[in-house]
Write a protein that holds these residues in place. Structure first.
Motif, PDB file in Angstrom:
ATOM      1  N   HIS A 124       0.866  -1.180   0.000  1.00 58.13           N
ATOM      2  CA  HIS A 124       0.000   0.000   0.000  1.00 58.13           C
ATOM      3  C   HIS A 124       0.897   1.222   0.000  1.00 58.13           C
ATOM      4  CE1 HIS A 124      -2.592   2.982   2.421  1.00 58.13           C
ATOM      5  NE2 HIS A 124      -2.905   3.074   1.139  1.00 58.13           N
ATOM      6  N   ARG A 155       0.924   5.548  -0.686  1.00 55.70           N
ATOM      7  CA  ARG A 155       0.277   6.820  -0.965  1.00 55.70           C
ATOM      8  C   ARG A 155       1.129   7.638  -1.932  1.00 55.70           C
ATOM      9  NH1 ARG A 155      -2.671   9.122   4.255  1.00 55.70           N
ATOM     10  NH2 ARG A 155      -1.922  11.056   3.336  1.00 55.70           N
ATOM     11  N   THR A 161      -4.635   9.384  -5.504  1.00 55.00           N
ATOM     12  CA  THR A 161      -4.183   9.549  -4.124  1.00 55.00           C
ATOM     13  C   THR A 161      -3.271   8.417  -3.662  1.00 55.00           C
ATOM     14  OG1 THR A 161      -6.194   8.445  -3.333  1.00 55.00           O
ATOM     15  CG2 THR A 161      -6.228  10.851  -3.449  1.00 55.00           C
ATOM     16  N   GLU A 162      -3.491   7.178  -4.165  1.00 55.75           N
ATOM     17  CA  GLU A 162      -2.696   6.059  -3.676  1.00 55.75           C
ATOM     18  C   GLU A 162      -2.925   4.812  -4.514  1.00 55.75           C
ATOM     19  OE1 GLU A 162      -4.076   5.123   0.337  1.00 55.75           O
ATOM     20  OE2 GLU A 162      -5.958   6.101  -0.186  1.00 55.75           O
ATOM     21  N   PHE A 221      -8.515   8.902   0.491  1.00 56.12           N
ATOM     22  CA  PHE A 221      -7.579   7.852   0.887  1.00 56.12           C
ATOM     23  C   PHE A 221      -8.325   6.626   1.406  1.00 56.12           C
ATOM     24  CE2 PHE A 221      -5.034  11.751   1.355  1.00 56.12           C
ATOM     25  CZ  PHE A 221      -3.953  11.412   0.573  1.00 56.12           C
TER      26      PHE A 221
END
Length: 271
Positions: free
Chosen positions: A112, A114, A134-135, A161
């Motif tokens: 994960h 960002r 955003t990510e 997010f």
């Protein structure tokens, strides 16, 4: 810093909704489809884009992408071209892919990251800022020894997010996604093999039974390869009754020519 996990079983305490299970069954029962996979994931967590990537000789290759919305442009392909040209060597997913390649196929690694955690400013500006992403949430697994594939999920600023609860849901889903992804790859391999068999059978029929029309030849080739009337109808986009009619005509012509005119005979003769 990007967060990483390695999983080999669904996370305890997270029930998978029935709609998601149904979506994953649809993924697993058909050749790989980014759109089908995205629809299943959307039942759990909103995601704007999904890309399927394979790693060949330490280089990422885009298999297919899908978007939640309909665009006039292919955002996934455009962004991947930029990433492939300039930034993939800076991506920690490449190191994880090397590690996954050496691990049992049942495991899935999760990353994960960002946008503000990306190590190269140009990468962030050229892709994430430009497309308002955003990510990224990535699942990697090795469906075959040394063959690593990734499912990349992207959020944009309309979705914000990933919340901790959403990350927990994706982690719980990750092993099931791996299983569905792996199964769809196997289905695709079977379909590809069958298509090659059908093409070979059609070529032999064209040479050995020129009396058949192209449509009769197409039906007989698929009979030889084990397809049912309904399966042939779906393959050729015709009604099952049309398949039955073409089969009768073809069998009559084959019998008159002293050639096999039944399913088992065609299979032995052509496949």
């Amino acid at each position: 810093m990007p967060s990483t996990w390695t999983l080999d079983a669904p996370t305890a305490g997270h029930a998978v909704p029935a709609a998601v299970v149904q979506g994953l069954l649809e993924v697993a029962s058909a050749p790989l489809s980014a759109a089908r996979l995205l629809r299943a994931i959307q039942q759990v967590v909103p995601v704007q884009y999904l890309s399927l990537v394979a790693f060949q000789r330490h280089t990422p290759e885009l298999i297919e992408g899908s978007s939640r919305d309909t665009h006039g442009r292919d955002v996934v392909a455009e962004c991947f071209a930029i990433y492939r040209r300039s930034y993939f060597r800076s991506d920690s997913v490449m190191r994880i892919a090397d590690r996954v390649a050496e691990r049992p196929a049942r495991e899935v690694a999760v990353l994960h990251c960002r946008a503000d955690e990306l190590p190269v400013a140009g990468w962030r500006d050229d892709i994430y800022v430009r497309e308002r992403l955003t990510e990224r949430f990535t699942l990697l697994h090795a469906p075959a020894p040394g063959a690593v594939q990734a499912i990349h999920l992207y959020r944009d600023d309309r979705q914000g997010f990933f919340q901790p609860s959403e990350i927990a849901q994706l982690l719980a889903l990750a092993p099931l996604l791996r299983q569905a992804h792996h199964a769809s790859l196997q289905v695709g391999a079977v379909v590809t093999d069958r298509q090659a068999q059908v093409a070979q059978a059609e070529r032999r029929l064209s040479r050995l039974a020129p009396v058949l029309s192209p449509r009769e030849r197409a039906v007989c080739a698929r009979i030889a390869c084990g397809l049912s009337a309904d399966g042939i109808a779906g393959d050729l986009d015709v009604a099952p009754s049309t398949v039955v009619t073409l089969r009768k005509r073809a069998y009559l012509k084959l019998a008159e020519a002293g050639l096999p005119a039944h399913r088992l005979g065609l299979a032995r003769w052509l496949v």
